[in-house]
Scaffold this motif. Structure first.
Motif, mmCIF file in Angstrom:
data_model
loop_
_atom_site.group_PDB
_atom_site.id
_atom_site.type_symbol
_atom_site.label_atom_id
_atom_site.label_comp_id
_atom_site.label_asym_id
_atom_site.label_seq_id
_atom_site.Cartn_x
_atom_site.Cartn_y
_atom_site.Cartn_z
ATOM 1 N N PHE A 1 0.857 -1.182 0.000
ATOM 2 C CA PHE A 1 0.000 0.000 0.000
ATOM 3 C C PHE A 1 0.894 1.232 0.000
ATOM 4 O O PHE A 1 1.767 1.378 0.845
ATOM 5 C CB PHE A 1 -0.924 0.030 1.226
ATOM 6 C CG PHE A 1 -1.787 1.262 1.257
ATOM 7 C CD1 PHE A 1 -2.917 1.347 0.457
ATOM 8 C CD2 PHE A 1 -1.446 2.346 2.041
ATOM 9 C CE1 PHE A 1 -3.696 2.499 0.452
ATOM 10 C CE2 PHE A 1 -2.221 3.499 2.039
ATOM 11 C CZ PHE A 1 -3.340 3.569 1.248
ATOM 12 N N PHE A 2 0.665 2.090 -0.992
ATOM 13 C CA PHE A 2 1.509 3.279 -1.071
ATOM 14 C C PHE A 2 0.870 4.414 -0.273
ATOM 15 O O PHE A 2 -0.309 4.696 -0.438
ATOM 16 C CB PHE A 2 1.631 3.814 -2.506
ATOM 17 C CG PHE A 2 1.777 2.788 -3.584
ATOM 18 C CD1 PHE A 2 2.402 1.582 -3.377
ATOM 19 C CD2 PHE A 2 1.302 3.079 -4.866
ATOM 20 C CE1 PHE A 2 2.543 0.672 -4.403
ATOM 21 C CE2 PHE A 2 1.437 2.170 -5.891
ATOM 22 C CZ PHE A 2 2.060 0.962 -5.659
ATOM 23 N N ARG B 1 8.376 0.698 8.756
ATOM 24 C CA ARG B 1 8.646 0.625 7.325
ATOM 25 C C ARG B 1 7.329 0.771 6.575
ATOM 26 O O ARG B 1 6.328 0.149 6.937
ATOM 27 C CB ARG B 1 9.259 -0.750 7.027
ATOM 28 C CG ARG B 1 10.331 -0.738 6.009
ATOM 29 C CD ARG B 1 10.965 -2.109 5.890
ATOM 30 N NE ARG B 1 11.239 -2.409 4.498
ATOM 31 C CZ ARG B 1 12.226 -1.868 3.819
ATOM 32 N NH1 ARG B 1 13.052 -1.025 4.404
ATOM 33 N NH2 ARG B 1 12.417 -2.166 2.542
ATOM 34 N N PHE B 2 7.305 1.596 5.575
ATOM 35 C CA PHE B 2 6.105 1.747 4.757
ATOM 36 C C PHE B 2 6.529 2.107 3.328
ATOM 37 O O PHE B 2 7.708 2.327 3.044
ATOM 38 C CB PHE B 2 5.156 2.812 5.340
ATOM 39 C CG PHE B 2 5.683 4.216 5.272
ATOM 40 C CD1 PHE B 2 6.564 4.704 6.230
ATOM 41 C CD2 PHE B 2 5.303 5.079 4.236
ATOM 42 C CE1 PHE B 2 7.050 6.010 6.169
ATOM 43 C CE2 PHE B 2 5.779 6.374 4.162
ATOM 44 C CZ PHE B 2 6.657 6.841 5.137
ATOM 45 N N THR B 3 5.529 2.109 2.432
ATOM 46 C CA THR B 3 5.806 2.388 1.018
ATOM 47 C C THR B 3 5.330 3.798 0.690
ATOM 48 O O THR B 3 4.204 4.169 1.029
ATOM 49 C CB THR B 3 5.091 1.348 0.133
ATOM 50 O OG1 THR B 3 5.499 0.052 0.564
ATOM 51 C CG2 THR B 3 5.467 1.508 -1.332
ATOM 52 N N LEU B 4 6.188 4.549 0.052
ATOM 53 C CA LEU B 4 5.921 5.958 -0.253
ATOM 54 C C LEU B 4 5.840 6.153 -1.764
ATOM 55 O O LEU B 4 6.641 5.605 -2.515
ATOM 56 C CB LEU B 4 7.060 6.823 0.294
ATOM 57 C CG LEU B 4 7.047 8.306 -0.077
ATOM 58 C CD1 LEU B 4 6.005 9.057 0.748
ATOM 59 C CD2 LEU B 4 8.429 8.929 0.145
ATOM 60 N N GLN B 5 4.835 6.919 -2.194
ATOM 61 C CA GLN B 5 4.750 7.273 -3.612
ATOM 62 C C GLN B 5 4.846 8.779 -3.778
ATOM 63 O O GLN B 5 4.202 9.536 -3.035
ATOM 64 C CB GLN B 5 3.431 6.799 -4.207
ATOM 65 C CG GLN B 5 3.292 7.205 -5.672
ATOM 66 C CD GLN B 5 2.014 6.694 -6.316
ATOM 67 O OE1 GLN B 5 2.047 6.048 -7.345
ATOM 68 N NE2 GLN B 5 0.878 7.000 -5.721
ATOM 69 N N GLY B 6 5.629 9.188 -4.741
ATOM 70 C CA GLY B 6 5.733 10.611 -5.035
ATOM 71 C C GLY B 6 6.444 10.805 -6.367
ATOM 72 O O GLY B 6 7.034 9.869 -6.914
ATOM 73 N N THR B 7 6.377 12.020 -6.861
ATOM 74 C CA THR B 7 7.004 12.328 -8.146
ATOM 75 C C THR B 7 8.305 13.095 -7.912
ATOM 76 O O THR B 7 8.279 14.177 -7.302
ATOM 77 C CB THR B 7 6.051 13.175 -9.009
ATOM 78 O OG1 THR B 7 4.805 12.493 -9.090
ATOM 79 C CG2 THR B 7 6.607 13.402 -10.406
ATOM 80 N N PRO B 8 9.435 12.541 -8.353
ATOM 81 C CA PRO B 8 10.704 13.239 -8.124
ATOM 82 C C PRO B 8 10.746 14.608 -8.818
ATOM 83 O O PRO B 8 10.284 14.748 -9.949
ATOM 84 C CB PRO B 8 11.750 12.308 -8.747
ATOM 85 C CG PRO B 8 11.086 10.983 -8.842
ATOM 86 C CD PRO B 8 9.629 11.257 -9.045
ATOM 87 N N VAL B 9 11.283 15.568 -8.114
ATOM 88 C CA VAL B 9 11.496 16.893 -8.700
ATOM 89 C C VAL B 9 12.841 16.833 -9.434
ATOM 90 O O VAL B 9 13.885 16.581 -8.808
ATOM 91 C CB VAL B 9 11.537 17.981 -7.602
ATOM 92 C CG1 VAL B 9 11.795 19.350 -8.210
ATOM 93 C CG2 VAL B 9 10.229 17.981 -6.815
ATOM 94 N N GLY B 10 12.784 17.045 -10.749
ATOM 95 C CA GLY B 10 13.955 16.795 -11.592
ATOM 96 C C GLY B 10 15.226 17.496 -11.124
ATOM 97 O O GLY B 10 16.285 16.877 -11.039
ATOM 98 N N LEU C 1 8.610 3.827 -3.245
ATOM 99 C CA LEU C 1 9.824 3.528 -2.469
ATOM 100 C C LEU C 1 9.490 2.762 -1.193
ATOM 101 O O LEU C 1 8.444 2.999 -0.584
ATOM 102 C CB LEU C 1 10.517 4.835 -2.083
ATOM 103 C CG LEU C 1 10.863 5.779 -3.239
ATOM 104 C CD1 LEU C 1 10.982 7.212 -2.740
ATOM 105 C CD2 LEU C 1 12.148 5.341 -3.915
ATOM 106 N N ASP C 2 10.361 1.853 -0.799
ATOM 107 C CA ASP C 2 10.218 1.156 0.482
ATOM 108 C C ASP C 2 11.255 1.703 1.449
ATOM 109 O O ASP C 2 12.447 1.792 1.106
ATOM 110 C CB ASP C 2 10.456 -0.353 0.312
ATOM 111 C CG ASP C 2 9.301 -1.035 -0.377
ATOM 112 O OD1 ASP C 2 8.235 -0.411 -0.507
ATOM 113 O OD2 ASP C 2 9.473 -2.197 -0.795
ATOM 114 N N GLY C 3 10.809 2.073 2.666
ATOM 115 C CA GLY C 3 11.755 2.605 3.644
ATOM 116 C C GLY C 3 11.017 3.154 4.846
ATOM 117 O O GLY C 3 9.891 2.733 5.144
ATOM 118 N N SER C 4 11.620 4.111 5.530
ATOM 119 C CA SER C 4 10.993 4.663 6.745
ATOM 120 C C SER C 4 11.457 6.108 6.981
ATOM 121 O O SER C 4 12.450 6.557 6.382
ATOM 122 C CB SER C 4 11.363 3.789 7.953
ATOM 123 O OG SER C 4 12.765 3.715 8.058
#
Lengths: 49, 181, 250
Positions: free
Chosen positions: B46-47, B64-73, B118-121
């Motif tokens: 689950f993001f 630990r959880f899953t994060l979704q986002g759009t990288p800033v170039g 991404l997976d992390g914390s």
């Protein structure tokens, strides 16, 4: 061209599996047809003979 | 002669011996389906979008959880954190930014404007990555060790990076504005 | 009259020829004419085998569900045979969908598989349920009972088809999979054209295969039925005068 390896694996497996399944169907068809009299094979028509 | 006179007995025996395989497959399928459904219902993947992850930071703690986002170039930086070579960048979602430090190889399609998962914390403190200017700069960063890319279904080849950022409904103009500064 | 010893007919030969021509066209279009993608580069060419496999998986399993319902409601042996034929081809397509998706996922998502991904896992569940359908059909027993058990599994599997298809919309934050490329996506003209060619070729192959598979199932029924007839004749012969003491004991 990029990703050629992935493309070859994906497309190649698809075609290979399709080919093997086709050959299996044809072989099974031939083997079973030989065991059934022609008058009991309903797909046979005058044009096919 | 007995075989031809009594065809049913030996045939039934042969059938029994042949049918353990489909029966085994059928049972295996039932078990596998139950396990997979359980896996889905318990939310194995689950993001949290960047804005949700920030809003729920205290609840998430160091889990630990899953994060979704759009990288800033313009934020993407390859640098070092201590002795470790890392990739640092800022992701955005719903107008909220999160600074990320990623260990390991970035994904092949990793680039500004294409969402990552991404997976992390959470880690409290400054990223401290050489050459990286954290855009969120809120005293926290997300430490990640697994990166996946969630590309969209747009296969038109005229979508320039800036156009895509401007058209994005989810992230507003935050990224474009920050990079333009 | 020439003896025919195969399951082919004029229709299947025409379909077969069209599939071969179509596949050659698809390779040329998919590899050399359709443009690469800005982001995915040439990995995008996997779409031309992945999406047709997925779409025809749905069509095959819907066909199985229709055949299953027709068996349950009308006891139609013809529809039951269609259901079984479509299920086998559907399993083939579904397996290819999972495989090509996984191979495509590595360079684009950066992973072959994710056990928590709702689209991937529901597709795998569908695949396993249809393998279960084929296993139930192979278990044997009375034909009518086997068909009924299989039909129930076939209808249950079809019930999760909408979940598989809409999962990318309903659970956006539980899947890496993008939304539908055909209905919601933006495709270059030549990419769309090539994809349509792929869909047509897969459709032609589906029809070729279902005709052959139906005929094979028909032949198997005929053989089982003649085996039964022979066994009945032999049974009757056991009771007739002149039967040997050995036969009477059996």
């Amino acid at each position: 061209m990029t990703h050629v390896g992935y493309l070859l694996v994906g497309w190649g497996t698809t075609f290979a599996v399709g080919l093997v399944y086709t050959a299996t169907l044809l072989r099974r068809g031939r083997r079973l047809t030989a065991r059934v009299p022609a008058d009991r094979r309903r797909w046979m028509t005058a044009e096919d003979t | 002669m007995t075989d031809t006179l009594a065809p049913q007995e030996p045939r039934a025996g042969r059938r029994r011996s042949r049918r353990w395989l489909p029966a085994l497959i059928a049972v295996g399928v039932v078990v596998a389906v139950v396990v997979l459904v359980w896996n889905l219902l318990t939310g194995a993947l689950f993001f949290y979008n960047a804005d949700e992850a920030v809003a729920e930071r205290s609840e998430l703690g160091d889990d630990r959880f899953t994060l979704q986002g759009t990288p800033v170039g313009c934020s993407i930086t390859s640098g070092s954190q201590g002795d470790e070579v890392v990739t640092a960048f800022t992701v955005t979602f719903g107008g909220v930014m999160v600074d990320v430090v990623h260990r390991g190889e970035p994904a092949e399609l990793f680039e500004g404007g294409t969402p990552v998962v991404l997976d992390g914390s959470w880690v409290e403190g400054q990223p401290g990555v050489t050459g990286f200017e954290p855009l969120a700069d809120d005293g926290w960063y997300y430490s990640s060790d697994r990166m996946r890319v969630k590309h969209d279904n747009d296969y038109i080849n005229d979508d320039e990076y800036d156009d895509r950022l401007a058209e994005s409904e989810t992230q507003g103009d935050t990224a474009a504005e920050v990079c333009a500064r | 009259m020439q003896e025919i010893n195969h399951t082919g007919s004029r229709t299947t030969r025409l379909l077969g020829a069209a599939v071969i021509v179509g596949l050659v066209a698809l390779v040329l279009l998919g590899w050399f004419v359709a443009p690469e993608d800005d982001d995915q580069q040439d990995a995008v060419r996997m779409i031309f085998v992945h999406v047709p496999s997925a779409i025809w998986t749905y069509i095959a399993f819907v066909t199985t569900a229709i055949g299953s319902v027709m068996w349950l409601v009308r006891r139609s042996v013809w529809w039951d045979t269609v259901a079984a034929a479509a299920a086998e081809i559907g399993v083939l397509f579904c397996g290819l969908t999972l495989f090509t998706g996984s191979v495509w996922g590595r360079p684009t998502w950066n992973t072959y598989w994710d056990w928590g991904d709702v689209r991937l896992v529901t597709t795998l569940i569908l695949f396993l349920m249809m393998i279960g359908y084929l296993s139930v059909r192979s278990l044997g027993g009375p034909e009518s009972a086997t068909a009924t058990r299989a039909a129930i599994v076939g209808v249950m599997a079809a019930a999760i088809l909408p979940i598989v298809n809409r999962s990318v919309e309903w659970w956006e934050n539980n899947t890496l999979h993008q939304k539908s490329s055909l209905t919601d996506g933006n495709l270059e003209d030549m990419t769309l054209f090539t994809l349509v060619v792929g869909l047509i070729v897969w459709g032609l192959f589906f029809w070729w295969a279902i005709l052959h598979r139906f005929r094979i199932a028909w032949l198997e029924r005929e053989i089982r039925s003649s085996d039964l007839d022979r066994a009945l004749v032999e049974r009757r012969a056991e009771g007739e005068p002149g039967a040997s003491p050995l036969e009477e004991r059996v």
